[in-house]
Write an enzyme that holds these catalytic residues in place. Structure first.
Site, mmCIF file in Angstrom:
data_model
loop_
_atom_site.group_PDB
_atom_site.id
_atom_site.type_symbol
_atom_site.label_atom_id
_atom_site.label_comp_id
_atom_site.label_asym_id
_atom_site.label_seq_id
_atom_site.Cartn_x
_atom_site.Cartn_y
_atom_site.Cartn_z
ATOM 1 N N SER A 331 0.796 -1.231 0.000
ATOM 2 C CA SER A 331 0.000 0.000 0.000
ATOM 3 C C SER A 331 0.830 1.283 0.000
ATOM 4 O O SER A 331 1.363 1.651 -1.036
ATOM 5 C CB SER A 331 -1.058 -0.036 1.097
ATOM 6 O OG SER A 331 -0.529 -0.219 2.349
ATOM 7 N N ASP A 342 7.435 5.751 -11.719
ATOM 8 C CA ASP A 342 6.776 6.433 -12.832
ATOM 9 C C ASP A 342 7.501 7.727 -13.206
ATOM 10 O O ASP A 342 7.514 8.127 -14.366
ATOM 11 C CB ASP A 342 5.314 6.744 -12.480
ATOM 12 C CG ASP A 342 4.410 5.525 -12.678
ATOM 13 O OD1 ASP A 342 4.955 4.435 -12.959
ATOM 14 O OD2 ASP A 342 3.180 5.653 -12.540
ATOM 15 N N LYS A 356 -1.356 -3.961 -3.230
ATOM 16 C CA LYS A 356 -2.554 -3.514 -2.540
ATOM 17 C C LYS A 356 -2.893 -2.100 -2.989
ATOM 18 O O LYS A 356 -2.331 -1.127 -2.511
ATOM 19 C CB LYS A 356 -2.345 -3.551 -1.033
ATOM 20 C CG LYS A 356 -3.647 -3.270 -0.306
ATOM 21 C CD LYS A 356 -3.453 -2.975 1.151
ATOM 22 C CE LYS A 356 -4.750 -2.423 1.715
ATOM 23 N NZ LYS A 356 -4.571 -1.201 2.440
#
Lengths: 465, 480
Positions: A331, A342, A356
């Site tokens: 998470s 990214d 998650k």
């Protein structure tokens, strides 16, 4: 190194808990009424005439069930008619809520009793009242100070790692469990506790009176892994309210020691608070969305970089960063790792993350209990859904973030690391030599510092060691 | 973001990303808090083990806890209501329908009682029970009972064949009352939580008496057992539902050292309420197979057709019990009425189950045949006839189950059962657990014609019957 061991236990227990839970339901709820059953068919008493429309008193042909009225009716029937000692209505209600939430089939939507909620909040806050020392118990039942926490009453009074606790408040602790000893040392803020310690090289016991205070428990471990190359290391164990602050301090200290590249260890980090993930990611990234969240209505909104977090050289100088991840990075860890990936800011090393991609909201209730509900999906800045998807057999189809360099950590590695830190407990880098993921991270950073970026291996290839 | 404010969704406190409770705690192991994590998990395992279970089955419960002001149920009601509404409004995905969520809530509350006989019934399960009340048994055609036993502080359950019904697959396969089913289709029947042992190792790890590896091993062993086994529910479902399914059962039989393996093919067994005939010597004989909705009327008819003298042989062997009402009605037909049973309810409140007194009704002497397969309401009927001085019990010790379950129907076709009390004989004798000891013992291996001859000879000596009945009843009462 203890971290690996303890995490191992934690995971085992999660498994056991889940399976145990299954067994509980089935074993207990189980059997059919024996024989054609001593079943006497009785009418359900209508007990809720004023409060609620009882499920039993509804019009003929109405076959629906209203959860609240039905739960209340059944609870009162149990309280009134059960032959054994019935649980309290509070306990039955909490159980009923858990049973209801279980039908959502979402392990993250759950209910906390007042006590569980209080404990959870203390954990999220990241502080507690005490003397500020990590304790452990040895095989021969000695209670040992593993490490006094920075700025704690314990460290100010000169407690050292390796000190053995003999008495607490002049009472011998021989034969007590670790838990019991901790219980004796804990107490109200501002009150003193007297410790009698045995220290290597001292003939006499050391007597210390330590005043209990609020202690921030460290959620971070940091050090230089390679002084010469200027490579620093920060391991974050969770995203609690102290995490960002501690991270900033660690950065500052490492930078003061000449850090030019960072290994950011998110292995075994199960996550924590969303806004803390946002804070920490903001220290690496200049601007833009860090994560997209989506509610049931389908609308996506972004959480963006917070510009006021750019005080360290980390973001300004854009020095090389490696993020260590594994299957237990979950998470909030995945939000940070996903954003760094990214934006091409960090190189990910390790194994695929947990997967998650869900956000929970914790809502307190008037009786001091709380409910945690999965309210949002999240996506990485490039709109990747990292949430784990499984097929009918429970096999993972997709999910998690795949690192740029896949490096496994074998049981043998873990064992070697354990042995190394056992042989040399004071040297934090002792086990690092046996940690292939960390070694790979350092190697990647060295190449980057040398100017030649190492190309990630082809998709799916596992780096040989 | 504000935190720690009370109220509803308007004041959300914290947005969390913790991967579940245990995970979140796991992150803090390093910070010296492993105990808390372990404790939580321990609690979970402890619950799973059914610690402190079987409040209703084997032990008497004294007093219900005092109800405090906080505990009148309105605060909890509000909590439940709020959770339901919050989830409805905010859950990220589609929710299960209300019916499913309600079932989940009820199922959990009943499971919390840790009483295998208080449980939620899906519509199909309720239908099966309704069918049984009409004498239609699916599965192997033998009611089974879940018996609980405390061992080392936790409860073990076992699944026991009460009595194979006449013409049932169980009878054909040679199953016997009291057989303990240990395996179904080669899989263990899990009578206790396999994680209990693992939990003990966990405690030792905490005390540094064992290694993480030991724990790993123990957990794996438990997982192995779960994988290679089936729960009581699953086993019971295989035994008592369906038809045309082949099963291999492994049973433990009293007096037999090695496990006994039997093959059985499930079928629907229609059980006639009774068989009636006249024995040689003109003695009436009624075998009550089971107590269903049809039993009382059939019994009345059969009784009218049989000679009154010298008496009746009432065969309750292999009768697993059934419904309360037929037991009451049959009891009324055979006695002068009055107090037939005593039902002990919550807080040990006693309530007499009575029928109108008919002083002038001519009763007949009865020999009641009983054995290990005589259970529940069949035992109640036997005890009542004995205490009321009309019946002499002949045979072997009975099964020993006196718990009363009440079925509560829900409007969607589902239902739940609750253990609501325990039956005693009119004289106050409890047979739960121990079973009834017949006044006249006959070994189980005795040939059938000898048993019946014995019963007939007893009836022909009426004076002995009455005396023996009185003597035995007072002896039983004194024993307790």
């Amino acid at each position: 190194m203890r971290r690996f061991l303890t995490v191992l236990i934690a995971l085992t227990i999660i498994g056991a808990g889940f399976v145990g839970g299954f067994a509980q339901e089935d074993l207990a709820a189980g059997p059919r009424t024996p024989y054609a059953a001593l079943v006497s068919l009785r009418m359900i008493p209508a007990k809720l005439a004023l409060l609620l429309r009882p499920a039993s008193a509804r019009a003929q042909g109405d076959k629906s069930l209203e959860p609240v009225a039905t739960y209340f009716e059944v609870m009162n029937t149990i309280r009134g008619d059960y032959y054994g000692a019935p649980p309290s209505s509070t306990k039955l209600t909490y159980t009923a809520i858990r049973g209801m939430l279980k039908t959502l089939n979402d392990p993250y939507t759950s209910f906390w009793t007042p006590k569980e909620y209080k404990d959870q909040m203390a954990e999220t806050a990241g502080n507690f009242v005490g003397i500020g020392a990590k304790l452990d118990i040895t095989r021969d039942k000695k209670v040992v100070i593993v490490e006094p926490i920075e700025n704690s009453p314990a460290i100010k009074k000169g407690v050292l790692p390796g000190d053995i606790i003999v008495k607490v408040d002049n009472k011998p602790i021989l034969g007590l469990t670790l838990e019991q000893v901790v219980q004796r040392i804990r107490g109200e803020e501002g009150t003193p506790v007297r410790l009698t310690l045995m220290r290597k090289g001292h003939d006499k016991f050391i007597e210390l009176s330590i005043v209990r205070a609020v202690v921030l428990s460290p959620i971070i471990e940091y050090r230089m892994v390679d002084e010469q190359a200027g490579i620093g290391y920060i391991a974050l164990q969770g995203f609690n309210e102290q995490a960002d602050q501690q991270f900033a301090q660690a950065l500052k200290k490492l930078e003061a020691r000449g850090m030019r590249a960072l290994v950011f260890d998110l292995r075994n980090n199960p996550g924590g608070l969303l806004n803390v993930a946002q804070d920490i990611a903001s220290r690496f990234i200049h601007e833009g969305p860090l994560v997209w969240v989506q509610e049931r209505n389908g609308n996506k909104t972004s959480l963006d970089v917070e510009p006021d977090k750019h005080q360290s050289r980390l973001e300004k100088d854009q020095y090389p960063v490696v993020v260590l991840v594994n299957g237990y990075s979950a998470s909030a860890s995945e939000i940070v790792a996903g954003a760094l990936k990214d934006y091409n800011i960090g190189t990910l090393v390790g194994t695929t993350t947990f997967g998650k991609g869900l956000v929970q909201t914790i809502i307190p209730l008037p009786d001091s209990s709380a409910v945690k509900i999965t309210t949002q999906h999240y996506f990485t800045p490039k709109m990747n859904d990292i949430n784990k998807k499984v097929d009918e057999t429970g096999k993972t189809i997709s999910g998690g973030i795949k690192p740029d360099f896949v490096v496994e950590l074998t049981d043998k590695d873990v064992e070697a690391m354990r042995n190394a830190s056992r042989d040399n407990p004071s040297d934090l880098n002792a086990s690092a030599a046996f940690d292939p993921q960390l070694k790979k991270g350092v190697e990647v950073l060295k190449e980057k510092l040398a100017g030649g970026a190492q190309a990630p291996p082809a998709e799916g290839r596992v780096t040989q060691r | 973001m504000t935190r720690r404010r009370m109220g509803t969704f308007a004041s959300i406190t914290a947005v969390g990303l913790a991967t579940g409770f245990a995970w979140a705690a796991g992150s803090r192991l390093n910070a010296g808090l492993p105990e808390r994590l372990l404790d939580r998990s321990t609690t979970r395992i402890a619950q799973a083990s059914g610690d402190g279970a079987n409040p209703g089955r084997l032990r008497r419960v004294a007093q219900r806890p005092q109800v405090s002001d906080d505990d009148v149920g309105l605060t909890p009601l509000d909590t439940f209501l709020q959770v339901y509404q919050l989830v409805k409004q905010n859950y990220v995905d589609r929710l299960p329908d209300d019916r499913k969520m309600t079932h989940g809530a009820i199922r959990a509350m009943l499971a919390d009682l840790n009483d295998p006989n208080s449980r939620f019934l899906e519509p199909a399960e309720r239908e099966a029970l309704d069918n049984e009340a009409r004498g239609r048994y699916a599965g192997i055609g033998a009611p089974v009972s879940i018996l609980a036993r405390k061992r080392d502080g936790h409860t073990e359950h076992k699944i026991v064949i009460v009595a194979p019904l006449p013409g049932s697959p169980a009878e054909k396969a040679g199953l016997r009352p009291g057989d303990v089913v240990t395996h179904v289709d080669g899989k263990w029947v899990l009578g206790s939580d396999p994680f209990v042992a693992a939990n003990r190792v966990l405690q030792r790890v905490k005390a540094r008496d064992a290694d993480e590896e030991d724990l790993q091993k123990a957990v794996e062993a438990a997982q192995q057992r779960v994988r290679g086994g089936m729960t009581l529910v699953q086993a019971q479902k295989k035994l008592t539902t369906g038809q045309d399914a082949k099963h291999t059962l492994t049973v433990q039989r009293a007096g037999v050292k090695d496990p006994v393996k039997v093959e059985v093919t499930t079928a629907v067994t229609e059980v006639a309420p009774l068989v009636a005939r006249t024995l040689p010597g003109g003695v009436g004989y009624i075998k009550l197979n089971v107590l269903t909705e049809k039993s009382a009327a059939a019994f009345k008819q059969a009784l009218a057709d049989l000679p009154r003298q010298p008496g009746l042989v009432l065969d309750l062997r292999g009768n697993p019990g059934g419904l309360l009402q037929p037991a009451v009605e049959i009891g009324a037909q055979l006695t002068r009425g009055g107090n037939l049973f005593v039902e002990m309810g919550p807080q040990n409140k006693r309530r007499a189950v009575t029928t109108p007194v008919a002083q002038n009704r001519a009763t007949r002497p009865i020999v009641v045949l009983v054995d290990r397969g005589t259970a529940a309401l069949a035992e109640a009927l036997a005890a009542s006839l004995r205490d009321k001085g009309v019946g002499t019990l002949l045979g072997g010790r009975t099964f020993g189950d006196a718990m009363v379950q009440t079925l509560y129907a829900l409007p969607d076709g589902s239902a739940y059962t609750l253990t609501t009390g325990k039956l005693l004989s009119p004289g106050g004798t409890s047979w739960h657990g121990a079973g009834l000891t017949p006044q006249l013992a006959v070994a189980g291996s005795t040939p059938e014609d000898q048993v019946l001859t014995r019963a007939v000879s007893v009836l022909k000596n009426r004076a002995n019957v009455a005396a023996a009945a009185r003597g035995r009843a007072s002896a039983d009462a004194a024993r307790r």
